[in-house]
Design a protein around this motif. Structure first.
Motif, short mmCIF file in Angstrom:
data_model
loop_
_atom_site.label_atom_id
_atom_site.label_comp_id
_atom_site.label_asym_id
_atom_site.label_seq_id
_atom_site.Cartn_x
_atom_site.Cartn_y
_atom_site.Cartn_z
N TRP B 35 0.86 -1.17 0.00
CA TRP B 35 0.00 0.00 0.00
C TRP B 35 0.90 1.23 0.00
O TRP B 35 1.83 1.33 0.81
CB TRP B 35 -0.91 0.06 1.22
N TYR B 36 0.60 2.14 -0.94
CA TYR B 36 1.29 3.42 -1.02
C TYR B 36 0.27 4.54 -0.82
O TYR B 36 -0.89 4.40 -1.20
CB TYR B 36 1.95 3.61 -2.39
N LEU B 47 3.46 2.67 2.64
CA LEU B 47 2.83 2.50 3.95
C LEU B 47 3.20 1.16 4.58
O LEU B 47 3.52 1.08 5.76
CB LEU B 47 1.31 2.56 3.82
N LEU B 48 3.10 0.10 3.78
CA LEU B 48 3.41 -1.22 4.29
C LEU B 48 3.59 -2.19 3.13
O LEU B 48 3.23 -1.90 1.98
CB LEU B 48 2.31 -1.72 5.24
N VAL B 57 0.10 -7.30 8.47
CA VAL B 57 1.26 -6.44 8.27
C VAL B 57 1.00 -5.08 8.89
O VAL B 57 -0.03 -4.46 8.62
CB VAL B 57 1.55 -6.26 6.76
N LYS B 58 1.92 -4.64 9.70
CA LYS B 58 1.79 -3.31 10.31
C LYS B 58 2.67 -2.32 9.56
O LYS B 58 3.80 -2.63 9.19
CB LYS B 58 2.18 -3.36 11.78
N GLY B 59 2.10 -1.13 9.32
CA GLY B 59 2.84 -0.11 8.60
C GLY B 59 3.03 1.15 9.41
O GLY B 59 2.89 1.15 10.63
N PHE B 90 -3.03 3.81 -2.87
CA PHE B 90 -2.90 2.85 -3.95
C PHE B 90 -2.52 1.47 -3.41
O PHE B 90 -1.56 1.34 -2.64
CB PHE B 90 -1.83 3.30 -4.96
N CYS B 91 -3.28 0.48 -3.84
CA CYS B 91 -2.93 -0.91 -3.60
C CYS B 91 -2.08 -1.38 -4.78
O CYS B 91 -2.40 -1.06 -5.94
CB CYS B 91 -4.20 -1.74 -3.48
N VAL B 92 -1.00 -2.09 -4.48
CA VAL B 92 -0.02 -2.41 -5.52
C VAL B 92 0.39 -3.87 -5.40
O VAL B 92 0.57 -4.39 -4.29
CB VAL B 92 1.23 -1.51 -5.37
#
Lengths: 113, 113
Positions: B35-36, B47-48, B57-59, B90-92
């Motif tokens: 995630w950006y 972000l993470l 997952v922690k960011g 954005f999900c990547v």
């Protein structure tokens, strides 16, 4: 640490012209990637370079080219500019090739008149 | 081919309430997922990242995401929204071992006082 730096920040060109965008990666990063982000969309992958060699190319015409220098900085060149090339061009760097987090610069905003 | 679908183009929350940004992915291989966040006129900030370790997952900035293979989802959450969280997210996805990132179309998060 200085982040990824891109120049110029803004650029205005006319159709048919050529443009060169520049990117300096984070110190120690050897991989540089370029992305095009059209307004309202997610970034699209253009190129990736690692150790001065092209390692990946997205679905862009041959008008787009790039290179990486011995100091790992990179240039993106676009020839015969079209109105549709108007976008934010983002550069990202990472420490190594492969599955590494990529760090993005603030981009170059290219406007074609 | 890999792809991500962000299910909401806009999400509106009040400050102090939970945030949920939804993402579904498609990948032929074991994916890496990210995630950006992008603030106006800025580049992208990571972000993470998920790369097959823990599924939760922690960011940064209190964000976290859970990888659910059975649902092919990677939703982003935060317990309590802050005004500064207002941005485009954005999900990547990328294929493990490769640098090419494939972005979703983005979700604009709006935070009201």
């Amino acid at each position: 640490d200085t982040g990824v730096t891109q120049s110029p920040t803004h650029l205005i060109k006319t159709r048919g012209q050529q443009v060169t965008l520049r990117c300096s990666p984070i110190s120690g990063h050897k991989s540089v990637s370029w992305y095009q982000q059209v307004l309202g969309q997610g970034p699209q992958f253009i190129f990736q370079y690692y150790e001065k060699e092209e390692r990946g190319r997205g679905n862009f015409p041959d008008r787009f080219s790039a290179r990486q220098f011995p100091n790992y900085s990179s240039e993106l060149n676009v020839n015969a500019l079209l109105l549709g090339d108007s976008a934010l061009y983002l550069c990202a760097s990472s420490h190594r090739d492969g599955n590494q987090p990529q760090h993005f610069g603030d981009g170059t905003r290219l406007s074609i008149l | 081919a890999q792809s991500v679908t962000q299910l909401d183009s806009h999400v509106s929350v009040s400050e102090g309430t939970p945030v949920l940004l939804r993402c579904n992915y498609s990948s032929s291989y074991s994916p890496s997922l990210f995630w950006y966040v992008q603030h106006p006129n800025k580049g992208l900030q990571l972000l993470l990242k998920y790369t097959s370790a823990a599924t939760l997952v922690k960011g940064i900035n209190g964000f976290e995401a859970e990888f659910k293979k059975s649902e092919t989802s990677f939703h982003l959450t935060k317990p309590s929204a802050h005004m500064s969280d207002a941005a485009e997210y954005f999900c990547v996805v990328s294929e493990r071992g490769f640098q090419k990132l494939v972005f979703g179309t983005g979700t604009r998060l709006l935070v009201s006082p």
